[in-house]
Enzyme design. Structure first.
Site, PDB file in Angstrom:
ATOM      1  N   SER A   1       1.004  -1.226  -0.155  1.00  0.00           N
ATOM      2  CA  SER A   1      -0.047   0.023  -0.083  1.00  0.00           C
ATOM      3  C   SER A   1       0.815   1.245   0.046  1.00  0.00           C
ATOM      4  O   SER A   1       1.557   1.507  -0.797  1.00  0.00           O
ATOM      5  CB  SER A   1      -1.017  -0.118   1.350  1.00  0.00           C
ATOM      6  OG  SER A   1      -1.977   0.989   0.917  1.00  0.00           O
TER       7      SER A   1
ATOM      8  N   ASP B   1      -9.878  -3.754  -5.399  1.00  0.00           N
ATOM      9  CA  ASP B   1      -9.415  -3.118  -4.263  1.00  0.00           C
ATOM     10  C   ASP B   1      -9.700  -1.605  -4.395  1.00  0.00           C
ATOM     11  O   ASP B   1      -9.585  -1.095  -5.148  1.00  0.00           O
ATOM     12  CB  ASP B   1      -7.659  -2.972  -4.797  1.00  0.00           C
ATOM     13  CG  ASP B   1      -7.066  -2.343  -3.531  1.00  0.00           C
ATOM     14  OD1 ASP B   1      -7.712  -1.773  -2.721  1.00  0.00           O
ATOM     15  OD2 ASP B   1      -5.740  -2.473  -3.250  1.00  0.00           O
TER      16      ASP B   1
ATOM     17  N   HIS C   1      -8.092  -5.175  -1.386  1.00  0.00           N
ATOM     18  CA  HIS C   1      -6.723  -4.606  -0.790  1.00  0.00           C
ATOM     19  C   HIS C   1      -6.110  -5.602   0.246  1.00  0.00           C
ATOM     20  O   HIS C   1      -4.770  -5.743   0.158  1.00  0.00           O
ATOM     21  CB  HIS C   1      -6.997  -3.131   0.041  1.00  0.00           C
ATOM     22  CG  HIS C   1      -5.875  -2.431   0.157  1.00  0.00           C
ATOM     23  ND1 HIS C   1      -5.002  -1.990  -0.680  1.00  0.00           N
ATOM     24  CD2 HIS C   1      -5.111  -2.050   1.514  1.00  0.00           C
ATOM     25  CE1 HIS C   1      -4.181  -1.239  -0.142  1.00  0.00           C
ATOM     26  NE2 HIS C   1      -4.012  -1.306   1.034  1.00  0.00           N
TER      27      HIS C   1
END
Length: 718
Positions: A555, A641, A676
């Site tokens: 991320s 995501d 995610h």
């Protein structure tokens, strides 16, 4: 602007001999009078068949390039699994007349939430009491490719459970209500809810949160059991796109707290929990850059805030009937060397969660005489955290502790006698002995002279001659702290001679609020140069060498890996970038995308400010890909995501493939049915981790326990 696509995507095949080639489509954006080209912007259109074809082609290429590691991956999966007690039980937590816990069963992907009735005058836990299964996620998942529970909220009378499920990875949940006496679901259902919920005291009204199209939680709704969702009432809508909305109860369940927060500003509203249909009332209207949160305690509110220049926060109090800032009185002053991160309240004590010297600690404050003490921990470098303590009138609490060599542990602690009792330590099967491993805290000199902490762990007897393989992990954004933590999965690396290190770079919160401020906005590059400094320090001190050093981040940590590999590609032997925020400039230039407007208070607003535009463009990984050699790289994405859109890693890989001068392995692995967080089931997650570790071992030429690997640098056709 765009034009017809000139280059077609390579076809998908079971064993492709050449990597995919993404189309280059002319696309120019003008910002602040400057033109920026984005030839892979077309990948944002997931409805375009070419987009899915490209992702599938990359997956096929990745599968083919990793085919020779299948045996290694299977062994790693079995190693990971063999250390985990698959049938296990969490430490039961008492709330009211029940003990709540979760358990897992061997062979099942998901946890099972349960409870047993408390017995006797002391309401002790008795495992012979009948078990009540509240929610078996394995049953609820019903063979879905993805399954996640995002809302799990017990009613005050313990008869009802509200729970929300997501089956795509998109983090939009379907809310249901279960009668725990019968075990049956009520007819009530609400679609499209987000995290955050709270019951009113009447066990009839339920508050929940909804996200907007950009995945910003912005509405608070009230549902009354027995009525259709169409009759639900909108209680509050937050129209400022910088602010997230959340709902919670105070610990004593007397007040509902509506929280509105941006990255740097807070506003709280209150409602008596036994008056759910009345309007909320504001505590203190939002004031730019003033943060605060509160908890109720015996007729007063305790407020943790940075108001009036308290950069590391302080503790204030105010009467419950007049909680505005004008009535705040100082309880614990601001301390420049200690950050107050939060509190927990009990009848006669407060727990203060603090950060000092790069470590998290817990301070106990007795209310009767304000006497304080720190809870001592067994190691110099470890992480102490709060635990579930729902009971208010108690002098015995629980807290969590772990280090790089000590498995996650739950302790019971007497706030008066200071006696500590270990309730449970995460089992590590297979004869794990912590004395076989060593953990240390190192300090790396940054470019500007700041000392950056590094946590390391390795197997005892390691030779400091630069030959050891190493994995350096980092994050460095949002004031998130990557504290020292234990991982049984990591043993597969340590037992093969790896050094594992965490770089506690600026932009995180490990060293207090100033550490965070010095790694955001126009100081963001400190995050990246700190990380490179940590890598160079590990090499200079002979822990490893550049060709044996891999880096990993996900991320915003993927942004970190992307930025540093542009800055110093020769410093690293392998890169693992998971759902990486690598197209950050284009993303934060587009207010229609999830989270963008909120992100402006983390990265700056390049739409309004040319200074921020130029600065962000100077480090954005996608913008700064150059014709030079890059180390072998594994990049992951999730098609669903909502936080880092799949096209960010996809575009980055496409540009790297077309621009770089090396022929090192470059792999993109996209989860086509997840988001995610990656795969949702634990066995799927372990297999995913085995894939990552196999890439790492194979690329760095680390001998497996059953012999040396034979693919010496993971080189492939460009």
């Amino acid at each position: 602007m765009s034009a017809a696509r000139a280059v077609s995507v390579a076809p998908v095949s079971a064993t492709p001999s050449e990597p995919p080639v993404a189309k280059r489509v002319p696309s120019v954006r003008r910002v602040h009078g400057e033109a920026t080209e984005d030839p892979y912007a077309w990948l944002r259109n997931r409805e375009d068949p070419d987009t899915l074809a490209y992702l599938e082609a990359e997956n096929a290429w990745t599968s083919a390039q990793m085919q020779h590691t299948q045996g290694l991956r299977d062994r790693l999966f079995q190693e990971i699994r063999s250390r985990i007690q698959e049938t296990d039980l969490s430490v039961p937590v008492r709330k009211g007349p029940w003990w709540y816990y979760s358990r897992t069963e061997e062979g099942k992907q998901y946890s099972i939430s349960c409870r047993r009735r408390a017995v006797g005058d002391d309401r002790r836990y008795d495992e012979n009491q009948a078990e009540h299964v509240l929610l078996d996620q394995n049953v609820e998942a019903d063979n879905q490719e993805f399954f996640s529970v995002g809302v799990f909220d017990m009613s005050p009378d313990h008869h009802l459970l509200a729970y929300g499920v997501d089956t795509s990875g998109g983090e939009r949940y379907h809310l249901r209500f279960r009668d725990l006496d019968s075990g049956e679901n009520l007819p009530d259902e609400v679609a499209d809810v987000y995290y955050g919920s709270a019951w009113a005291a009447d066990n009839e009204h339920f508050f929940y949160v909804r996200p907007d199209e950009a995945m910003r939680p912005y509405q608070l709704w009230r549902h009354r059991l027995g009525t259709p969702a169409s009759a639900d009432e909108l209680v509050y809508q937050e129209d400022d796109e910088r602010f997230f909305l959340g709902i919670d109860l105070t610990k004593d369940e007397r007040y509902l707290v509506l929280h509105l927060g941006s990255k740097v500003t807070d506003e709280c509203w209150l409602l008596d929990a036994d008056r759910p249909t009345e309007p909320f009332r504001v505590v203190e209207p939002r004031c730019q850059d003033v943060e605060y949160g509160l908890e109720h305690h015996d007729g007063r509110f305790l407020v943790v805030t940075n108001a009036d220049g308290a950069e590391n926060f302080k503790l204030m109090e105010a009467p419950a009937d007049a909680p505005a800032r004008a009535n705040w009185r100082e309880v614990i002053p601001h301390r420049p060397d200690v950050k107050l991160s939060g509190i927990d309240v009990f009848a006669d004590h407060l727990l203060l969660f603090e950060r000092s010297g790069g470590l998290q600690q817990i301070r106990v404050r007795r209310l009767a005489d304000e006497a304080e003490h720190l809870i001592d921990q067994p190691e110099a470098v470890g992480t102490a955290t709060g635990s579930a303590n729902p009971e208010f009138a108690t002098s015995t609490i629980r807290y969590g502790y772990q280090s790089m060599i000590t498995p996650s542990s739950v302790f019971e602690y007497d706030l008066e006698t200071r006696e500590r009792r270990l309730l449970k330590q995460q089992p590590v099967l297979g004869g794990y002995d912590p004395s076989n491993y060593v953990t240390e805290r190192l300090w790396a000199p940054a470019e500007d002279g700041v000392e950056v902490p590094i946590s390391v762990v390795y197997r005892r007897g390691l030779s400091r001659d630069g030959s050891a393989p190493a994995l350096l992990y980092g994050y460095g954004s949002y004031e998130s702290s990557m504290d020292p933590y234990f991982s049984s999965v990591r043993l597969s690396l340590l037992d093969r001679g790896f050094v594992f290190a965490i770089a506690h770079v600026r932009g995180g919160g490990e060293m207090g609020r100033r550490w965070y401020l010095d790694g955001k906005y126009l100081h963001k590059k400190n995050t990246f140069t700190d990380f490179v400094a940590c890598a160079r320090h590990l090499c200079a001190e002979r822990w490893t060498s550049p060709d044996r050093l891999a880096i990993r981040g996900g991320s915003a940590g993927g942004l970190l890996t992307g930025a540093v590999v542009n800055m110093a590609p020769q410093q690293f032997g392998a890169v693992i970038a998971e759902v990486p925020f690598v197209d950050c400039l284009n993303t934060i230039l587009d207010p229609s995308l999830p989270l963008t407007v909120l992100e402006w208070e983390e990265w700056g607003n390049p739409v309004e400010s040319k200074e921020y535009f130029d600065y962000n463009r100077s480090y954005a990984p996608y913008e700064n890909v150059e014709a030079k050699g890059y180390p072998p790289m594994l990049v992951t994405a999730g098609l669903n995501d909502p936080r880092v859109s799949y096209w960010e890693p996809a575009k980055w890989v496409a540009k790297l493939r077309a621009t770089r001068t090396d022929n090192n392995r470059l792999l993109l692995k996209t989860e086509m049915g997840a988001g995610h967080m990656g795969p949702s089931g634990r066995y799927d997650a372990w297999r995913d981790e085995a894939f990552v570790l196999a890439f790492l071992l194979d690329t760095l030429c680390v001998s497996d326990t059953e012999g040396a690997l034979d693919n010496k640098r993971g080189t492939t056709p460009k």
